[in-house]
Design an enzyme around this catalytic site. Sequence first.
Site, PDB file in Angstrom:
ATOM      1  N   TYR A  97       6.628  -8.431   8.691  1.00  0.00           N
ATOM      2  CA  TYR A  97       6.287  -7.009   8.752  1.00  0.00           C
ATOM      3  C   TYR A  97       6.556  -6.458  10.146  1.00  0.00           C
ATOM      4  O   TYR A  97       6.453  -7.177  11.147  1.00  0.00           O
ATOM      5  CB  TYR A  97       4.810  -6.790   8.440  1.00  0.00           C
ATOM      6  CG  TYR A  97       4.372  -7.139   7.040  1.00  0.00           C
ATOM      7  CD1 TYR A  97       4.341  -6.173   6.041  1.00  0.00           C
ATOM      8  CD2 TYR A  97       3.980  -8.436   6.712  1.00  0.00           C
ATOM      9  CE1 TYR A  97       3.928  -6.484   4.757  1.00  0.00           C
ATOM     10  CE2 TYR A  97       3.574  -8.764   5.428  1.00  0.00           C
ATOM     11  CZ  TYR A  97       3.549  -7.778   4.456  1.00  0.00           C
ATOM     12  OH  TYR A  97       3.144  -8.100   3.172  1.00  0.00           O
ATOM     13  N   ARG A 110      -3.282  -4.934   8.166  1.00  0.00           N
ATOM     14  CA  ARG A 110      -4.284  -3.987   8.666  1.00  0.00           C
ATOM     15  C   ARG A 110      -5.449  -4.736   9.299  1.00  0.00           C
ATOM     16  O   ARG A 110      -5.930  -4.377  10.389  1.00  0.00           O
ATOM     17  CB  ARG A 110      -4.789  -3.096   7.525  1.00  0.00           C
ATOM     18  CG  ARG A 110      -3.813  -2.035   7.078  1.00  0.00           C
ATOM     19  CD  ARG A 110      -4.359  -1.298   5.869  1.00  0.00           C
ATOM     20  NE  ARG A 110      -4.511  -2.181   4.709  1.00  0.00           N
ATOM     21  CZ  ARG A 110      -5.361  -1.972   3.712  1.00  0.00           C
ATOM     22  NH1 ARG A 110      -6.176  -0.937   3.738  1.00  0.00           N
ATOM     23  NH2 ARG A 110      -5.416  -2.796   2.685  1.00  0.00           N
ATOM     24  N   ASP A 141      -6.288   2.012   8.354  1.00  0.00           N
ATOM     25  CA  ASP A 141      -5.074   2.775   8.632  1.00  0.00           C
ATOM     26  C   ASP A 141      -5.454   4.226   8.901  1.00  0.00           C
ATOM     27  O   ASP A 141      -6.610   4.618   8.726  1.00  0.00           O
ATOM     28  CB  ASP A 141      -4.071   2.666   7.476  1.00  0.00           C
ATOM     29  CG  ASP A 141      -4.646   3.145   6.151  1.00  0.00           C
ATOM     30  OD1 ASP A 141      -5.055   4.316   6.068  1.00  0.00           O
ATOM     31  OD2 ASP A 141      -4.691   2.350   5.184  1.00  0.00           O
ATOM     32  N   ASP A 147       0.833  -1.203   0.000  1.00  0.00           N
ATOM     33  CA  ASP A 147       0.000   0.000   0.000  1.00  0.00           C
ATOM     34  C   ASP A 147       0.868   1.254   0.000  1.00  0.00           C
ATOM     35  O   ASP A 147       1.994   1.240   0.525  1.00  0.00           O
ATOM     36  CB  ASP A 147      -0.900   0.015   1.236  1.00  0.00           C
ATOM     37  CG  ASP A 147      -1.952  -1.075   1.202  1.00  0.00           C
ATOM     38  OD1 ASP A 147      -2.399  -1.414   0.092  1.00  0.00           O
ATOM     39  OD2 ASP A 147      -2.319  -1.578   2.278  1.00  0.00           O
TER      40      ASP A 147
END
Length: 306
Positions: free
Chosen positions: A76, A190, A90, A47
């Site tokens: 991550y 997310r 987010d 993203d």
Amino acid sequence: MSDHLIKAPLVFNVFKPVNLSSYDVIRHFKKNLPQGFGKIGHFGTLDPFACGVLLIGINQATKINNIIHDTFSKTYIAVGKLGVKTPTGDLTVNPTEIDESKYLFEEIKRLPINFLESEFAKVFLGDYLQSPHAYSASKYDGRPLHEWARAGVVIKKEQVKRSISFIQVLKYSFPWLAFRVTVSSGTFVRSLFEDMAKHLGTYGSLKALVRESIGPSHLSNSLKKNKWPVLGDKNILQCGKSMSEVLPLPEIMLDSVTAKKYQNGIPFSIENDNRNNQKIWVKNNNQVMGMGEIIDGYCKVVFNIS
């Protein structure tokens, strides 16, 4: 720079900065790489608000895209805010819900890191069912979900089994929680953080997301933006990795007769080899010819490098 290197199947481990789309990076490489490199594509979208490892393949290296996804997990590092809900998961957009409960500010706020890590490991490690986020690149009827959502149509897809092999809480300074997680391909961090917050009894949205690694390709040896190609610079090709470096597999060396069969797409027998459903790099004269897969004592062609 030889035509051989220009036409070689190479993979670049690129650091994608924040506020650039994955296609922005592709566009830059496509414009500035030496002419004649052939196809180009990335191995998994990041993203715009995220940064980190973005693998870009050129020439026939684009053929290992799906195999990379099937073979390697991704790690991550993320930072999220508890008590806040947004439509995108987010903090690039305004919140739609804010938790102002006494429970959040008196109970969740005081939770120790070791308790949080233990709870998250207990609930989320192993197989994990997750629905693709409404604002994601997952597709429905040929269009990414985020396009549907921005057009006012929120698509809810069925849950898909994902896998989480590692989760670590790095820091907790309420309402901010930083964690490292290793997940199977296709997992939306997310959505994972939203589920982590929900397990605690509140909302959660990510502030930052860094893809630290895809298999052996790590952030520490990624190509930073100041090292990206500029028009006319052929030396950039030397920064590319071979397919076998990015995707380490067993190798088999063929003689000229068997190599000819392989080139023609004819399976060949492999004696005294108990491996099954194992992908391998096929070589002749120390050069990679392509990829094969061992099935029931035969090596079948996955793809050739022409």
